[in-house]
Design an enzyme around this catalytic site. Structure first.
Site, PDB file in Angstrom:
ATOM      1  N   CYS A 159     -16.296   1.742   1.024  1.00 29.89           N
ATOM      2  CA  CYS A 159     -15.094   0.942   1.290  1.00 29.89           C
ATOM      3  C   CYS A 159     -14.614   1.098   2.728  1.00 29.89           C
ATOM      4  O   CYS A 159     -13.893   0.236   3.230  1.00 29.89           O
ATOM      5  CB  CYS A 159     -13.988   1.327   0.317  1.00 29.89           C
ATOM      6  SG  CYS A 159     -13.519   3.059   0.434  1.00 29.89           S
ATOM      7  N   ARG A 215     -13.350  -8.616   2.073  1.00 25.15           N
ATOM      8  CA  ARG A 215     -11.931  -8.338   1.772  1.00 25.15           C
ATOM      9  C   ARG A 215     -11.096  -9.570   2.139  1.00 25.15           C
ATOM     10  O   ARG A 215     -10.186  -9.957   1.417  1.00 25.15           O
ATOM     11  CB  ARG A 215     -11.425  -7.133   2.584  1.00 25.15           C
ATOM     12  CG  ARG A 215     -12.056  -5.788   2.258  1.00 25.15           C
ATOM     13  CD  ARG A 215     -11.629  -5.257   0.917  1.00 25.15           C
ATOM     14  NE  ARG A 215     -10.198  -5.131   0.760  1.00 25.15           N
ATOM     15  CZ  ARG A 215      -9.446  -4.120   1.237  1.00 25.15           C
ATOM     16  NH1 ARG A 215     -10.021  -3.128   1.879  1.00 25.15           N
ATOM     17  NH2 ARG A 215      -8.135  -4.080   1.039  1.00 25.15           N
ATOM     18  N   ASP A 253     -17.432   7.249  -1.157  1.00 29.51           N
ATOM     19  CA  ASP A 253     -16.170   7.135  -0.414  1.00 29.51           C
ATOM     20  C   ASP A 253     -15.879   8.507   0.200  1.00 29.51           C
ATOM     21  O   ASP A 253     -16.531   9.506  -0.140  1.00 29.51           O
ATOM     22  CB  ASP A 253     -15.045   6.706  -1.382  1.00 29.51           C
ATOM     23  CG  ASP A 253     -13.704   6.475  -0.676  1.00 29.51           C
ATOM     24  OD1 ASP A 253     -13.710   6.292   0.562  1.00 29.51           O
ATOM     25  OD2 ASP A 253     -12.662   6.485  -1.363  1.00 29.51           O
ATOM     26  N   GLN A 302     -10.047  -3.990  -3.151  1.00 29.01           N
ATOM     27  CA  GLN A 302     -11.306  -3.468  -2.616  1.00 29.01           C
ATOM     28  C   GLN A 302     -12.444  -3.698  -3.600  1.00 29.01           C
ATOM     29  O   GLN A 302     -13.513  -4.210  -3.237  1.00 29.01           O
ATOM     30  CB  GLN A 302     -11.149  -1.961  -2.339  1.00 29.01           C
ATOM     31  CG  GLN A 302     -12.407  -1.288  -1.829  1.00 29.01           C
ATOM     32  CD  GLN A 302     -12.737  -1.683  -0.412  1.00 29.01           C
ATOM     33  OE1 GLN A 302     -11.932  -1.538   0.469  1.00 29.01           O
ATOM     34  NE2 GLN A 302     -13.949  -2.181  -0.195  1.00 29.01           N
ATOM     35  N   ARG A 358       0.874  -1.181   0.000  1.00 30.84           N
ATOM     36  CA  ARG A 358       0.000   0.000   0.000  1.00 30.84           C
ATOM     37  C   ARG A 358       0.902   1.219   0.000  1.00 30.84           C
ATOM     38  O   ARG A 358       1.697   1.408   0.916  1.00 30.84           O
ATOM     39  CB  ARG A 358      -0.900   0.014   1.240  1.00 30.84           C
ATOM     40  CG  ARG A 358      -1.463   1.397   1.504  1.00 30.84           C
ATOM     41  CD  ARG A 358      -2.578   1.419   2.496  1.00 30.84           C
ATOM     42  NE  ARG A 358      -3.752   0.752   1.973  1.00 30.84           N
ATOM     43  CZ  ARG A 358      -4.964   0.871   2.510  1.00 30.84           C
ATOM     44  NH1 ARG A 358      -5.144   1.616   3.586  1.00 30.84           N
ATOM     45  NH2 ARG A 358      -5.983   0.230   1.991  1.00 30.84           N
ATOM     46  N   HIS A 385      -7.458   0.830  -6.283  1.00 32.27           N
ATOM     47  CA  HIS A 385      -7.622  -0.046  -5.114  1.00 32.27           C
ATOM     48  C   HIS A 385      -8.299  -1.342  -5.590  1.00 32.27           C
ATOM     49  O   HIS A 385      -9.463  -1.609  -5.286  1.00 32.27           O
ATOM     50  CB  HIS A 385      -8.469   0.671  -4.060  1.00 32.27           C
ATOM     51  CG  HIS A 385      -8.354   0.085  -2.679  1.00 32.27           C
ATOM     52  ND1 HIS A 385      -7.590  -1.024  -2.391  1.00 32.27           N
ATOM     53  CD2 HIS A 385      -8.925   0.466  -1.497  1.00 32.27           C
ATOM     54  CE1 HIS A 385      -7.692  -1.298  -1.094  1.00 32.27           C
ATOM     55  NE2 HIS A 385      -8.486  -0.409  -0.537  1.00 32.27           N
TER      56      HIS A 385
HETATM   57  N1   CP Z   1     -11.017   0.007   2.722  1.00 30.15           N
HETATM   58  C1   CP Z   1      -9.731  -0.058   3.121  1.00 30.15           C
HETATM   59  O1   CP Z   1      -8.820  -0.321   2.347  1.00 30.15           O
HETATM   60  O2   CP Z   1      -9.554   0.159   4.451  1.00 30.15           O
HETATM   61  P1   CP Z   1      -8.167   0.377   5.213  1.00 30.15           P
HETATM   62  O3   CP Z   1      -7.639   1.716   4.764  1.00 30.15           O
HETATM   63  O4   CP Z   1      -8.535   0.361   6.658  1.00 30.15           O
HETATM   64  O5   CP Z   1      -7.231  -0.708   4.833  1.00 30.15           O
HETATM   65  N1  NVA Z   2     -10.036   6.823  -1.150  1.00 30.17           N
HETATM   66  C1  NVA Z   2      -9.594   6.388   0.151  1.00 30.17           C
HETATM   67  C2  NVA Z   2      -9.774   4.918   0.294  1.00 30.17           C
HETATM   68  C3  NVA Z   2      -9.383   4.359   1.633  1.00 30.17           C
HETATM   69  C4  NVA Z   2      -9.520   2.873   1.708  1.00 30.17           C
HETATM   70  C5  NVA Z   2      -8.131   6.786   0.361  1.00 30.17           C
HETATM   71  O1  NVA Z   2      -7.341   6.620  -0.576  1.00 30.17           O
HETATM   72  O2  NVA Z   2      -7.810   7.275   1.436  1.00 30.17           O
END
Ligand code: CP
Ligand code: NVA
Length: 308
Positions: free
Chosen positions: A264, A292, A224, A132, A102, A129
């Site tokens: 998400c 997930r 989101d 997700q 990530r 993502h």
């Molecule tokens: N939805 C998601 O990826 O959550 P986190 O940021 O908690 O991993």
């Molecule tokens: N769009 C959000 C998703 C988090 C899972 C971010 O990138 O922070």
């Protein structure tokens, strides 16, 4: 399938195989069936951004598969002091069997995949993502069946979630309507990919600024956060720009009768969604979060199991 960097790299058969494995692995958990499909394998998990769901679901998933999840906080590894992703990929490939990362830049994830010799899984970038969205589409399939006959509406920021929805829905052939404010549209290259995919799959893709039109007769409404990780300084400007893009009762009235709500997470009640929606009976956010685990286990098995 060698890596999971973007849903756009997947064939429809690979997407369907992810769903089939997910269904099977979920059933194994529910029925208490023991298996150790990734016994002896190690997954390195690099995080340069925060996470609750991604970290816990990958870590638990790897444990359930009989493997070892190795958490690598970016602050503690040499990447944070300037070591290249080239060297990191080469070195990690000598120790472990897969990498989940990530981070901010999609190009860093692509570099790891290019220079290493082990599978790389994208656990979120500023652009995409994919894990997700595969879990989300699996959740919709569980509730509503054939994805091709459904319409999903996404209301809000044209961010990583919206971009991966464009890839996922356009590959599958599911109608997708995205409403964003002007200036917050999805990535142009991703839009291009989706329009190309749609020619083959028959997906109807709509990119507009009107949330009411997007939600019209939609079977799934998705939103989101308005402020993604790394955009904290833009918070005030964004809250103003997105104020007419809240998913609330008034907007919901335009959706199909038995529509479901997805997010998400993490969610900010009172901003992108009101409590009555996210905490109401139409909301499937915790099934979505649970999935997930099952979907990422499927992805790891498909990428990391010997003699797949
Ligand atoms: N939805 C998601 O990826 O959550 P986190 O940021 O908690 O991993
Ligand atoms: N769009 C959000 C998703 C988090 C899972 C971010 O990138 O922070």
């Amino acid at each position: 399938m060698k890596h999971l960097l973007s849903i756009n790299d997947m064939t429809i058969d690979e997407i369907n195989r992810v769903f089939e494995w997910s269904e099977k692995l979920k059933r194994y958990v529910k029925e208490g069936i023991e298996h150790h499909l990734l016994k002896g394998k190690t997954l390195g998990m690099i995080f340069t951004k925060s996470s609750t769901r991604t970290r816990v679901s990958f870590e638990t998933g790897m444990y359930q598969l009989g493997g070892y999840p190795l958490f690598l906080s970016a602050n503690d590894i040499q990447v944070s002091r300037g070591e290249s992703f080239y060297d990191t990929a080469k070195v990690l490939s000598r120790y472990i069997d897969g990498i989940m990362i990530r981070t901010f830049k999609q190009s860093d994830v692509e570099q790891l995949a290019k220079y290493g010799t082990i599978p790389v899984i994208n656990g979120l970038t500023d652009l995409l993502h994919p894990c997700q969205i595969l879990a989300d589409l699996f959740t919709v399939k569980e509730y509503k069946g054939d994805l091709k006959s459904l319409k999903l509406a996404y209301v809000g920021d044209g961010n990583n979630i919206a971009n991966s929805l464009l890839h996922g829905c356009s590959k599958i052939g599911m109608a997708l309507s995205i409403a964003t404010p002007k200036g917050y549209e999805c990535d142009p290259a991703v839009i291009n990919n989706a329009l190309q995919n749609a020619k083959e799959s028959g997906a109807v893709i709509e990119l507009i600024n009107d949330p009411v039109k997007a939600v019209e007769n939609a079977d799934v409404i998705y939103t989101d956060t308005w402020v993604s990780m790394g955009q904290e300084q833009e918070k005030e400007t964004r809250i103003k720009a997105f104020k007419d893009y809240q998913v609330n009762k008034e907007l919901w009235a335009h959706a199909a009768k038995d529509a479901m709500f997805l997010h998400c997470l993490p969610a900010y009640r009172g901003y992108e969604v009101t409590e009555d929606i996210i905490d109401g009976p139409m909301s499937k956010i915790f099934d979505q979060a649970e999935n997930r685990l099952h979907v990422q286990k499927a992805i790891m098995v498909m990428l990391m199991k010997d003699n797949k």
